[in-house]
Motif scaffolding. Structure first.
Motif, PDB file in Angstrom:
ATOM      1  N   GLN A 148      48.246  46.766  30.263  1.00 18.86           N
ATOM      2  CA  GLN A 148      48.399  46.220  31.604  1.00 18.86           C
ATOM      3  C   GLN A 148      47.992  44.753  31.644  1.00 18.86           C
ATOM      4  O   GLN A 148      48.638  43.934  32.295  1.00 18.86           O
ATOM      5  CB  GLN A 148      47.553  47.021  32.603  1.00 18.86           C
ATOM      6  CG  GLN A 148      47.674  46.564  34.044  1.00 18.86           C
ATOM      7  CD  GLN A 148      49.079  46.751  34.588  1.00 18.86           C
ATOM      8  OE1 GLN A 148      49.887  47.473  34.008  1.00 18.86           O
ATOM      9  NE2 GLN A 148      49.387  46.091  35.700  1.00 18.86           N
ATOM     10  N   ARG A 149      46.905  44.433  30.909  1.00 14.02           N
ATOM     11  CA  ARG A 149      46.474  43.037  30.859  1.00 14.02           C
ATOM     12  C   ARG A 149      47.558  42.158  30.253  1.00 14.02           C
ATOM     13  O   ARG A 149      47.794  41.027  30.707  1.00 14.02           O
ATOM     14  CB  ARG A 149      45.190  42.907  30.049  1.00 14.02           C
ATOM     15  CG  ARG A 149      44.638  41.471  30.010  1.00 14.02           C
ATOM     16  CD  ARG A 149      43.352  41.393  29.230  1.00 14.02           C
ATOM     17  NE  ARG A 149      43.547  41.755  27.832  1.00 14.02           N
ATOM     18  CZ  ARG A 149      42.566  41.816  26.938  1.00 14.02           C
ATOM     19  NH1 ARG A 149      41.323  41.590  27.322  1.00 14.02           N
ATOM     20  NH2 ARG A 149      42.827  42.142  25.682  1.00 14.02           N
ATOM     21  N   ALA A 150      48.242  42.648  29.217  1.00 14.78           N
ATOM     22  CA  ALA A 150      49.317  41.879  28.594  1.00 14.78           C
ATOM     23  C   ALA A 150      50.455  41.636  29.587  1.00 14.78           C
ATOM     24  O   ALA A 150      51.021  40.538  29.644  1.00 14.78           O
ATOM     25  CB  ALA A 150      49.840  42.619  27.358  1.00 14.78           C
ATOM     26  N   GLN A 151      50.777  42.659  30.382  1.00 12.00           N
ATOM     27  CA  GLN A 151      51.831  42.504  31.392  1.00 12.00           C
ATOM     28  C   GLN A 151      51.413  41.497  32.451  1.00 12.00           C
ATOM     29  O   GLN A 151      52.223  40.681  32.902  1.00 12.00           O
ATOM     30  CB  GLN A 151      52.142  43.856  32.027  1.00 12.00           C
ATOM     31  CG  GLN A 151      52.783  44.855  31.076  1.00 12.00           C
ATOM     32  CD  GLN A 151      53.045  46.197  31.742  1.00 12.00           C
ATOM     33  OE1 GLN A 151      53.156  46.283  32.957  1.00 12.00           O
ATOM     34  NE2 GLN A 151      53.134  47.250  30.940  1.00 12.00           N
ATOM     35  N   VAL A 152      50.134  41.558  32.846  1.00  4.14           N
ATOM     36  CA  VAL A 152      49.640  40.599  33.833  1.00  4.14           C
ATOM     37  C   VAL A 152      49.720  39.176  33.281  1.00  4.14           C
ATOM     38  O   VAL A 152      50.116  38.237  33.980  1.00  4.14           O
ATOM     39  CB  VAL A 152      48.183  40.947  34.235  1.00  4.14           C
ATOM     40  CG1 VAL A 152      47.566  39.818  35.062  1.00  4.14           C
ATOM     41  CG2 VAL A 152      48.150  42.243  35.031  1.00  4.14           C
ATOM     42  N   ILE A 156      51.676  36.050  34.838  1.00  9.08           N
ATOM     43  CA  ILE A 156      51.009  34.778  35.133  1.00  9.08           C
ATOM     44  C   ILE A 156      51.776  33.626  34.505  1.00  9.08           C
ATOM     45  O   ILE A 156      51.973  32.573  35.131  1.00  9.08           O
ATOM     46  CB  ILE A 156      49.557  34.810  34.616  1.00  9.08           C
ATOM     47  CG1 ILE A 156      48.716  35.764  35.472  1.00  9.08           C
ATOM     48  CG2 ILE A 156      48.937  33.411  34.633  1.00  9.08           C
ATOM     49  CD1 ILE A 156      47.316  35.991  34.947  1.00  9.08           C
ATOM     50  N   GLU A 157      52.235  33.814  33.265  1.00  8.39           N
ATOM     51  CA  GLU A 157      52.992  32.755  32.598  1.00  8.39           C
ATOM     52  C   GLU A 157      54.316  32.496  33.308  1.00  8.39           C
ATOM     53  O   GLU A 157      54.728  31.338  33.473  1.00  8.39           O
ATOM     54  CB  GLU A 157      53.237  33.130  31.133  1.00  8.39           C
ATOM     55  CG  GLU A 157      54.086  32.141  30.350  1.00  8.39           C
ATOM     56  CD  GLU A 157      53.524  30.741  30.303  1.00  8.39           C
ATOM     57  OE1 GLU A 157      54.307  29.800  30.046  1.00  8.39           O
ATOM     58  OE2 GLU A 157      52.306  30.575  30.519  1.00  8.39           O
ATOM     59  N   ARG A 158      54.976  33.583  33.754  1.00 13.96           N
ATOM     60  CA  ARG A 158      56.232  33.398  34.500  1.00 13.96           C
ATOM     61  C   ARG A 158      55.973  32.633  35.796  1.00 13.96           C
ATOM     62  O   ARG A 158      56.760  31.756  36.180  1.00 13.96           O
ATOM     63  CB  ARG A 158      56.882  34.753  34.792  1.00 13.96           C
ATOM     64  CG  ARG A 158      57.510  35.415  33.573  1.00 13.96           C
ATOM     65  CD  ARG A 158      58.490  36.507  33.966  1.00 13.96           C
ATOM     66  NE  ARG A 158      57.826  37.587  34.685  1.00 13.96           N
ATOM     67  CZ  ARG A 158      57.294  38.648  34.122  1.00 13.96           C
ATOM     68  NH1 ARG A 158      57.329  38.784  32.807  1.00 13.96           N
ATOM     69  NH2 ARG A 158      56.728  39.592  34.853  1.00 13.96           N
ATOM     70  N   LEU A 159      54.874  32.974  36.468  1.00 14.49           N
ATOM     71  CA  LEU A 159      54.538  32.283  37.718  1.00 14.49           C
ATOM     72  C   LEU A 159      54.184  30.816  37.439  1.00 14.49           C
ATOM     73  O   LEU A 159      54.529  29.933  38.233  1.00 14.49           O
ATOM     74  CB  LEU A 159      53.379  32.989  38.416  1.00 14.49           C
ATOM     75  CG  LEU A 159      53.715  34.344  39.045  1.00 14.49           C
ATOM     76  CD1 LEU A 159      52.452  35.025  39.547  1.00 14.49           C
ATOM     77  CD2 LEU A 159      54.709  34.180  40.197  1.00 14.49           C
ATOM     78  N   ARG A 160      53.498  30.569  36.309  1.00 14.40           N
ATOM     79  CA  ARG A 160      53.177  29.181  35.962  1.00 14.40           C
ATOM     80  C   ARG A 160      54.453  28.372  35.739  1.00 14.40           C
ATOM     81  O   ARG A 160      54.584  27.244  36.225  1.00 14.40           O
ATOM     82  CB  ARG A 160      52.321  29.153  34.695  1.00 14.40           C
ATOM     83  CG  ARG A 160      51.789  27.760  34.351  1.00 14.40           C
ATOM     84  CD  ARG A 160      51.308  27.683  32.924  1.00 14.40           C
ATOM     85  NE  ARG A 160      52.400  27.848  31.976  1.00 14.40           N
ATOM     86  CZ  ARG A 160      53.291  26.886  31.687  1.00 14.40           C
ATOM     87  NH1 ARG A 160      53.230  25.713  32.286  1.00 14.40           N
ATOM     88  NH2 ARG A 160      54.257  27.122  30.822  1.00 14.40           N
ATOM     89  N   GLN A 161      55.406  28.988  35.029  1.00 16.09           N
ATOM     90  CA  GLN A 161      56.668  28.307  34.792  1.00 16.09           C
ATOM     91  C   GLN A 161      57.427  28.093  36.096  1.00 16.09           C
ATOM     92  O   GLN A 161      58.056  27.046  36.299  1.00 16.09           O
ATOM     93  CB  GLN A 161      57.512  29.114  33.806  1.00 16.09           C
ATOM     94  CG  GLN A 161      56.939  29.176  32.397  1.00 16.09           C
ATOM     95  CD  GLN A 161      57.737  30.066  31.479  1.00 16.09           C
ATOM     96  OE1 GLN A 161      58.752  30.645  31.863  1.00 16.09           O
ATOM     97  NE2 GLN A 161      57.299  30.205  30.234  1.00 16.09           N
ATOM     98  N   LEU A 162      57.373  29.093  36.984  1.00 11.01           N
ATOM     99  CA  LEU A 162      58.019  28.955  38.283  1.00 11.01           C
ATOM    100  C   LEU A 162      57.385  27.821  39.072  1.00 11.01           C
ATOM    101  O   LEU A 162      58.081  27.018  39.697  1.00 11.01           O
ATOM    102  CB  LEU A 162      57.906  30.270  39.066  1.00 11.01           C
ATOM    103  CG  LEU A 162      58.471  30.275  40.488  1.00 11.01           C
ATOM    104  CD1 LEU A 162      59.968  29.945  40.481  1.00 11.01           C
ATOM    105  CD2 LEU A 162      58.237  31.616  41.168  1.00 11.01           C
ATOM    106  N   GLY A 163      56.050  27.740  39.032  1.00 14.59           N
ATOM    107  CA  GLY A 163      55.362  26.655  39.735  1.00 14.59           C
ATOM    108  C   GLY A 163      55.753  25.296  39.187  1.00 14.59           C
ATOM    109  O   GLY A 163      55.983  24.350  39.953  1.00 14.59           O
ATOM    110  N   ALA A 164      55.821  25.195  37.853  1.00 16.24           N
ATOM    111  CA  ALA A 164      56.223  23.924  37.247  1.00 16.24           C
ATOM    112  C   ALA A 164      57.658  23.563  37.639  1.00 16.24           C
ATOM    113  O   ALA A 164      57.971  22.399  37.909  1.00 16.24           O
ATOM    114  CB  ALA A 164      56.096  24.010  35.729  1.00 16.24           C
ATOM    115  N   GLY A 165      58.538  24.584  37.679  1.00 14.04           N
ATOM    116  CA  GLY A 165      59.921  24.338  38.087  1.00 14.04           C
ATOM    117  C   GLY A 165      60.008  23.872  39.535  1.00 14.04           C
ATOM    118  O   GLY A 165      60.801  22.973  39.869  1.00 14.04           O
TER     119      GLY A 165
END
Length: 280
Positions: free
Chosen positions: A102-106, A110-119
């Protein structure tokens, strides 16, 4: 269902003691979950109360409450009900392994959200600035005659138009290398236009019309979709605007006027009156 009229659903019942078990309402308040969720977990066998009153009302024991607390914790960290059932029902379940997964999925989320934020940051900057290139990058890509202030001027003039929004969205996703490819394509087109004029190609001829269509396609790919009517309006600006005229006439004297006449002739061939054309 019986619990719908249980006095403990609406508020704590002073008659309900821990020895008699906790009402659905009290459990809901203690754990911060809805009565509906408790009913659902009971219905699917995830967390059934150990006691029932004579009237059929649910009552939860201390052991039930401990199980529910674990369920709430696991749910809050994102585990699904089936995963939670496996953990709380089977002492042999590899709980650390499940939590690591579950931690790996989280971490992935988080990385997807970071990339979305950067975009999103790039998109905002592109809408406000037009070009996400440093002054040095702009000079290297667009040439020494390029003025970095032109993007700000275009933003001030066209920032509230749909075309600027389309341009900004493309700009946000474009790397310096991609901008270089765009510049090379535009430069190749300018050279073809100048060569055609030097060769005596006349506006309205098949060759001139082909170049006008190429111009529209290159512009559409590089900046934003360009209709033939919009192209006519752009041709007028090429001839009348000092900056545009200097660019084209710097390639070959008279090229701005030749290009405008070629655009107008091609528009007429497609049933458009250049004199009546508007930005649409």
């Amino acid at each position: 269902m019986p619990d719908a009229t249980d006095p403990g659903v609406a508020a704590d019942s002073t008659d309900a003691t821990d020895a008699e078990g906790l009402t659905v309402g009290r459990v809901s308040s203690r754990l911060g979950v809805t009565v509906r969720a408790l009913h659902h977990w009971d219905d699917i066998g995830l967390a059934r109360p150990s006691l029932r009153t004579a009237a059929g009302y649910r009552r939860y024991t201390a052991a039930d409450l401990e199980r529910l607390h674990r369920i709430v914790v696991y749910r809050e960290i994102g585990l699904g009900l089936d995963e939670i059932r496996a953990i709380v029902a089977d002492s042999a379940t590899d709980v650390p392994g499940a939590l690591r997964a579950q931690r790996a999925q989280v971490a992935e989320r988080i990385e997807r959200l970071r990339q979305l934020g950067a975009g999103l940051d790039r998109m905002i900057d592109a809408h406000e600035r037009g070009l996400l290139l440093t002054a040095e990058q702009q000079a290297a890509i667009f040439g020494p005659r390029w003025d970095p202030g032109w993007a700000a001027q275009a933003r001030q003039r066209y920032g509230d138009t749909a075309q600027w929004q389309q341009y900004a969205e493309r700009s946000a996703a474009r790397t310096p290398e991609q901008w270089q490819a765009v510049t090379d394509t535009v430069t190749g087109l300018d050279r073809a236009l100048a060569d055609a004029m030097a060769a005596g190609v006349t506006p309205g001829s098949p060759e001139a019309n082909q170049l006008v269509e190429r111009h529209r396609a290159v512009f559409t790919t590089a900046y934003f979709p360009l209709t033939r009517q919009m192209q006519v309006c752009l041709g007028r600006r090429y001839e009348s605007d000092p900056g545009f005229a200097a660019h084209y006439d710097g390639i070959r004297t008279g090229l701005a006027t030749w290009l405008r006449h070629s655009i107008d002739a091609n528009a007429r061939a497609h049933g458009i009156d250049p004199d009546a054309a508007t930005w649409q």
